[in-house]
Design a protein around this motif. Structure first.
Motif, PDB file in Angstrom:
ATOM      1  N   VAL A   1     -72.145  14.484 -64.422  1.00  0.00           N
ATOM      2  CA  VAL A   1     -71.996  15.489 -63.524  1.00  0.00           C
ATOM      3  C   VAL A   1     -71.507  16.924 -64.328  1.00  0.00           C
ATOM      4  O   VAL A   1     -70.672  16.602 -65.036  1.00  0.00           O
ATOM      5  CB  VAL A   1     -70.637  15.113 -62.627  1.00  0.00           C
ATOM      6  N   LEU A   2     -72.422  17.946 -64.071  1.00  0.00           N
ATOM      7  CA  LEU A   2     -72.084  19.329 -64.489  1.00  0.00           C
ATOM      8  C   LEU A   2     -71.887  20.284 -63.267  1.00  0.00           C
ATOM      9  O   LEU A   2     -72.108  20.048 -62.324  1.00  0.00           O
ATOM     10  CB  LEU A   2     -73.072  19.474 -65.557  1.00  0.00           C
ATOM     11  N   GLY A   3     -71.600  21.567 -63.915  1.00  0.00           N
ATOM     12  CA  GLY A   3     -71.517  22.617 -63.079  1.00  0.00           C
ATOM     13  C   GLY A   3     -70.113  23.155 -63.048  1.00  0.00           C
ATOM     14  O   GLY A   3     -69.249  22.891 -63.916  1.00  0.00           O
ATOM     15  N   PRO A   4     -70.249  24.348 -62.219  1.00  0.00           N
ATOM     16  CA  PRO A   4     -68.800  25.070 -62.306  1.00  0.00           C
ATOM     17  C   PRO A   4     -67.605  24.224 -61.885  1.00  0.00           C
ATOM     18  O   PRO A   4     -67.740  23.556 -61.040  1.00  0.00           O
ATOM     19  CB  PRO A   4     -69.170  26.264 -61.174  1.00  0.00           C
ATOM     20  N   GLY A   5     -66.729  24.629 -62.503  1.00  0.00           N
ATOM     21  CA  GLY A   5     -65.281  23.769 -62.093  1.00  0.00           C
ATOM     22  C   GLY A   5     -65.226  22.299 -63.176  1.00  0.00           C
ATOM     23  O   GLY A   5     -64.260  21.841 -62.850  1.00  0.00           O
ATOM     24  N   GLU A   6     -66.400  22.199 -63.948  1.00  0.00           N
ATOM     25  CA  GLU A   6     -66.289  20.779 -64.803  1.00  0.00           C
ATOM     26  C   GLU A   6     -64.801  20.814 -65.566  1.00  0.00           C
ATOM     27  O   GLU A   6     -64.903  21.567 -66.616  1.00  0.00           O
ATOM     28  CB  GLU A   6     -67.603  20.631 -65.772  1.00  0.00           C
ATOM     29  N   ASN A   7     -64.188  19.976 -65.194  1.00  0.00           N
ATOM     30  CA  ASN A   7     -62.810  19.930 -65.863  1.00  0.00           C
ATOM     31  C   ASN A   7     -63.041  18.884 -67.057  1.00  0.00           C
ATOM     32  O   ASN A   7     -61.954  18.699 -67.920  1.00  0.00           O
ATOM     33  CB  ASN A   7     -61.736  19.351 -65.048  1.00  0.00           C
ATOM     34  N   VAL A   8     -64.029  17.973 -67.332  1.00  0.00           N
ATOM     35  CA  VAL A   8     -64.128  17.478 -68.567  1.00  0.00           C
ATOM     36  C   VAL A   8     -64.308  18.352 -69.735  1.00  0.00           C
ATOM     37  O   VAL A   8     -63.928  17.908 -70.871  1.00  0.00           O
ATOM     38  CB  VAL A   8     -65.370  16.261 -68.221  1.00  0.00           C
TER      39      VAL A   8
ATOM     40  N   ALA B   1     -80.895  27.308 -72.539  1.00  0.00           N
ATOM     41  CA  ALA B   1     -80.179  28.015 -71.299  1.00  0.00           C
ATOM     42  C   ALA B   1     -78.760  28.466 -71.579  1.00  0.00           C
ATOM     43  O   ALA B   1     -78.447  29.536 -71.076  1.00  0.00           O
ATOM     44  CB  ALA B   1     -80.220  26.938 -70.121  1.00  0.00           C
ATOM     45  N   CYS B   2     -77.959  27.772 -72.526  1.00  0.00           N
ATOM     46  CA  CYS B   2     -76.724  28.318 -73.088  1.00  0.00           C
ATOM     47  C   CYS B   2     -76.941  29.503 -73.582  1.00  0.00           C
ATOM     48  O   CYS B   2     -76.116  30.549 -73.580  1.00  0.00           O
ATOM     49  CB  CYS B   2     -76.219  27.012 -73.836  1.00  0.00           C
ATOM     50  N   VAL B   3     -77.873  29.609 -74.578  1.00  0.00           N
ATOM     51  CA  VAL B   3     -78.169  30.780 -75.332  1.00  0.00           C
ATOM     52  C   VAL B   3     -78.475  31.965 -74.324  1.00  0.00           C
ATOM     53  O   VAL B   3     -77.919  33.136 -74.576  1.00  0.00           O
ATOM     54  CB  VAL B   3     -79.493  30.693 -76.292  1.00  0.00           C
ATOM     55  N   GLU B   4     -79.210  31.736 -73.400  1.00  0.00           N
ATOM     56  CA  GLU B   4     -79.509  32.613 -72.350  1.00  0.00           C
ATOM     57  C   GLU B   4     -78.286  33.206 -71.663  1.00  0.00           C
ATOM     58  O   GLU B   4     -78.318  34.487 -71.418  1.00  0.00           O
ATOM     59  CB  GLU B   4     -80.735  32.300 -71.464  1.00  0.00           C
ATOM     60  N   ALA B   5     -77.574  31.954 -71.077  1.00  0.00           N
ATOM     61  CA  ALA B   5     -76.458  32.654 -70.290  1.00  0.00           C
ATOM     62  C   ALA B   5     -75.432  33.445 -71.039  1.00  0.00           C
ATOM     63  O   ALA B   5     -74.812  34.361 -70.671  1.00  0.00           O
ATOM     64  CB  ALA B   5     -75.844  31.403 -69.715  1.00  0.00           C
ATOM     65  N   THR B   6     -75.245  33.030 -72.286  1.00  0.00           N
ATOM     66  CA  THR B   6     -74.117  33.641 -73.051  1.00  0.00           C
ATOM     67  C   THR B   6     -74.429  35.012 -73.632  1.00  0.00           C
ATOM     68  O   THR B   6     -73.702  35.954 -73.823  1.00  0.00           O
ATOM     69  CB  THR B   6     -73.322  32.871 -74.371  1.00  0.00           C
ATOM     70  N   GLY B   7     -75.851  35.142 -73.985  1.00  0.00           N
ATOM     71  CA  GLY B   7     -76.380  36.349 -74.465  1.00  0.00           C
ATOM     72  C   GLY B   7     -75.660  36.691 -75.888  1.00  0.00           C
ATOM     73  O   GLY B   7     -75.568  37.722 -76.411  1.00  0.00           O
ATOM     74  N   ALA B   8     -75.188  35.767 -76.577  1.00  0.00           N
ATOM     75  CA  ALA B   8     -74.781  35.729 -78.015  1.00  0.00           C
ATOM     76  C   ALA B   8     -75.406  35.976 -79.080  1.00  0.00           C
ATOM     77  O   ALA B   8     -75.221  36.091 -80.034  1.00  0.00           O
ATOM     78  CB  ALA B   8     -73.676  34.668 -78.053  1.00  0.00           C
ATOM     79  N   GLY B   9     -76.815  35.716 -78.985  1.00  0.00           N
ATOM     80  CA  GLY B   9     -77.750  35.642 -80.102  1.00  0.00           C
ATOM     81  C   GLY B   9     -77.696  34.483 -80.836  1.00  0.00           C
ATOM     82  O   GLY B   9     -77.912  34.642 -82.166  1.00  0.00           O
TER      83      GLY B   9
ATOM     84  N   LEU C   1     -81.766  23.995 -63.944  1.00  0.00           N
ATOM     85  CA  LEU C   1     -80.838  23.587 -64.914  1.00  0.00           C
ATOM     86  C   LEU C   1     -80.327  25.061 -65.431  1.00  0.00           C
ATOM     87  O   LEU C   1     -79.107  25.167 -65.627  1.00  0.00           O
ATOM     88  CB  LEU C   1     -81.291  23.022 -66.366  1.00  0.00           C
ATOM     89  N   ALA C   2     -81.041  26.043 -65.650  1.00  0.00           N
ATOM     90  CA  ALA C   2     -80.619  27.325 -65.884  1.00  0.00           C
ATOM     91  C   ALA C   2     -79.805  27.941 -65.108  1.00  0.00           C
ATOM     92  O   ALA C   2     -78.434  28.576 -65.351  1.00  0.00           O
ATOM     93  CB  ALA C   2     -81.778  28.541 -66.247  1.00  0.00           C
ATOM     94  N   GLU C   3     -79.658  27.450 -63.702  1.00  0.00           N
ATOM     95  CA  GLU C   3     -78.825  28.026 -62.769  1.00  0.00           C
ATOM     96  C   GLU C   3     -77.458  27.341 -62.808  1.00  0.00           C
ATOM     97  O   GLU C   3     -76.385  27.887 -62.948  1.00  0.00           O
ATOM     98  CB  GLU C   3     -79.325  27.815 -61.269  1.00  0.00           C
ATOM     99  N   THR C   4     -77.445  25.939 -63.179  1.00  0.00           N
ATOM    100  CA  THR C   4     -76.338  25.344 -63.444  1.00  0.00           C
ATOM    101  C   THR C   4     -75.698  25.881 -64.528  1.00  0.00           C
ATOM    102  O   THR C   4     -74.259  25.950 -64.529  1.00  0.00           O
ATOM    103  CB  THR C   4     -76.368  23.787 -63.521  1.00  0.00           C
ATOM    104  N   VAL C   5     -76.090  26.191 -65.699  1.00  0.00           N
ATOM    105  CA  VAL C   5     -75.429  26.374 -67.002  1.00  0.00           C
ATOM    106  C   VAL C   5     -75.067  27.952 -66.609  1.00  0.00           C
ATOM    107  O   VAL C   5     -73.961  28.194 -67.118  1.00  0.00           O
ATOM    108  CB  VAL C   5     -76.658  26.662 -68.239  1.00  0.00           C
ATOM    109  N   ALA C   6     -75.713  28.826 -65.969  1.00  0.00           N
ATOM    110  CA  ALA C   6     -75.287  30.223 -65.823  1.00  0.00           C
ATOM    111  C   ALA C   6     -74.206  30.401 -65.152  1.00  0.00           C
ATOM    112  O   ALA C   6     -73.166  30.905 -65.266  1.00  0.00           O
ATOM    113  CB  ALA C   6     -76.576  31.111 -65.280  1.00  0.00           C
ATOM    114  N   ASP C   7     -74.144  29.463 -63.927  1.00  0.00           N
ATOM    115  CA  ASP C   7     -73.164  29.470 -62.768  1.00  0.00           C
ATOM    116  C   ASP C   7     -71.730  28.920 -63.804  1.00  0.00           C
ATOM    117  O   ASP C   7     -70.734  29.494 -63.343  1.00  0.00           O
ATOM    118  CB  ASP C   7     -73.290  28.592 -61.634  1.00  0.00           C
ATOM    119  N   THR C   8     -71.992  27.809 -64.683  1.00  0.00           N
ATOM    120  CA  THR C   8     -70.899  27.426 -65.133  1.00  0.00           C
ATOM    121  C   THR C   8     -70.204  28.265 -66.168  1.00  0.00           C
ATOM    122  O   THR C   8     -69.067  28.589 -66.160  1.00  0.00           O
ATOM    123  CB  THR C   8     -71.055  25.811 -65.956  1.00  0.00           C
ATOM    124  N   TRP C   9     -71.186  29.358 -66.930  1.00  0.00           N
ATOM    125  CA  TRP C   9     -70.575  30.312 -67.779  1.00  0.00           C
ATOM    126  C   TRP C   9     -69.734  31.317 -67.152  1.00  0.00           C
ATOM    127  O   TRP C   9     -68.823  31.738 -67.586  1.00  0.00           O
ATOM    128  CB  TRP C   9     -71.897  30.939 -68.550  1.00  0.00           C
TER     129      TRP C   9
END
Length: 329
Positions: A152-159, A226-234, A287-295
């Motif tokens: 289970v992933l998504g915003p609020g993930e306490n693991v 998706a993590c790279v895209e969401a964080t925009g960190a290059g 998946l991109a939505e889950t990652v972006a919302d989690t970030w």
């Protein structure tokens, strides 16, 4: 609709509370008071493991009950017995860990199961979850829904599995990406889990359902990109073959969260059949939505890291990652 959540203050339970409130339902949460309750809900306090713990549940009527308990099954049965005459339906959030090991690839809900005892005080995860299922069935019978979730992933993930990757990528530079890039992964966004379960419960569905994304929904490459895209960190993903990681003693799932190399464990975790749930309306957001919302949620946390649980990943060290990258290239 009147909903009682046994839990309801963290991750999956909170996703249920938020979804139910968005529908205009009346929501009651029963919890120990260790974490703030969601807004606009009725709060009942109690420790279900204490002798008088469920006392707050001795009055009241509800249409639906959702139970997210992961501990000893006896406490599921105790609550279910107390509520069975005053609630129409009981959803127990279970796990695909209830299938007997090793589970065959593509296993459906009729596969062989771990032994379980509804009156057990044992907290070993697989047996406890199966015992929890049996406890719900013992008291609610065909009014019980068994939601066998996977990762289970998504915003609020306490693991902290997806948050670990987001933090790693957000630092920029070279990021060790465990291959192969096309490696399939299965998971479910906690919000999609809540949506499906609440709709299924309202419809009176019962029995067991595997609840993860359909096979082909996502890959390890898509997750990290998706993590790279969401964080925009290059950050630059540097893919390393699984054989090199295995030879170096890297622990899948804990040192490199979510990732499991091809083989038996990967088949068990990431090749479930979800045709039954899909036929009953399961849909999974991109998946991109889950990652972006989690970030977006994670950026508001102190240190950008959830407090964690006993299941939180240890994570690979920067030193070992650098060494493996040098070997891999």
């Amino acid at each position: 609709m009147r909903l009682l959540i046994l839990g309801g203050t963290e991750f999956v339970g909170r996703a249920f509370a938020d979804e139910a409130r968005s529908r205009g339902w009346e929501v009651t949460v029963f919890h120990r008071g260790r974490h703030p309750a969601p807004a606009h809900v009725t709060v009942l306090h109690g420790d279900r493991t204490a002798p008088d713990g469920p006392a707050a549940l001795e009055a009241g009527e509800w249409d639906l009950v959702v139970d997210t308990w992961r501990g000893a099954p006896v406490h599921v049965r105790r609550a279910a017995r107390l509520l069975k005459e005053r609630a129409r339906h009981y959803t127990y959030v279970s796990s695909r860990s209830v299938y007997a090991y090793p589970a065959a690839p593509g296993l459906d809900e009729d596969g062989p199961l771990e032994p379980g005892d509804p009156d057990s005080t044992d907290t070993a995860y697989a047996g406890a979850k199966r015992g929890g299922e049996l406890a719900a069935l013992a008291e609610f019978g065909d009014r019980a829904l068994l939601a066998r979730a996977g990762l289970v992933l998504g915003p609020g993930e306490n693991v902290g599995r997806l948050p670990w990757w987001l933090n790693w990528v957000a630092r920029g530079g070279d990021v060790l990406a465990p291959g192969p890039r096309e490696l399939p992964i299965q998971y479910i966004d906690a919000r999609d889990l809540a949506i499906w379960c609440l709709e299924a419960a309202a419809e009176g569905r019962s029995g067991a359902y595997n609840l993860v994304s359909p096979r082909g929904h996502a890959t390890m490459g898509e997750l990290l990109e998706a993590c790279v895209e969401a964080t925009g960190a290059g950050a630059e993903l540097r893919w390393v073959e699984p054989e090199l990681l295995t030879a170096a003693g890297v622990e899948p799932w804990t040192q490199l969260p979510i990732w499991i190399p091809p083989g038996e464990l990967h088949s068990i975790m990431h090749q479930a059949t979800v045709a039954k749930a899909v036929a009953a309306g399961l849909t999974c957001r991109p998946l991109a939505e889950t990652v972006a919302d989690t970030w977006a949620w994670q950026r508001e946390l102190p240190g950008r890291q959830p407090a964690g649980t006993e299941h939180s990943p240890t994570g690979i060290t920067p030193e070992l990652a650098a060494e493996l990258l040098s070997r891999g290239h």
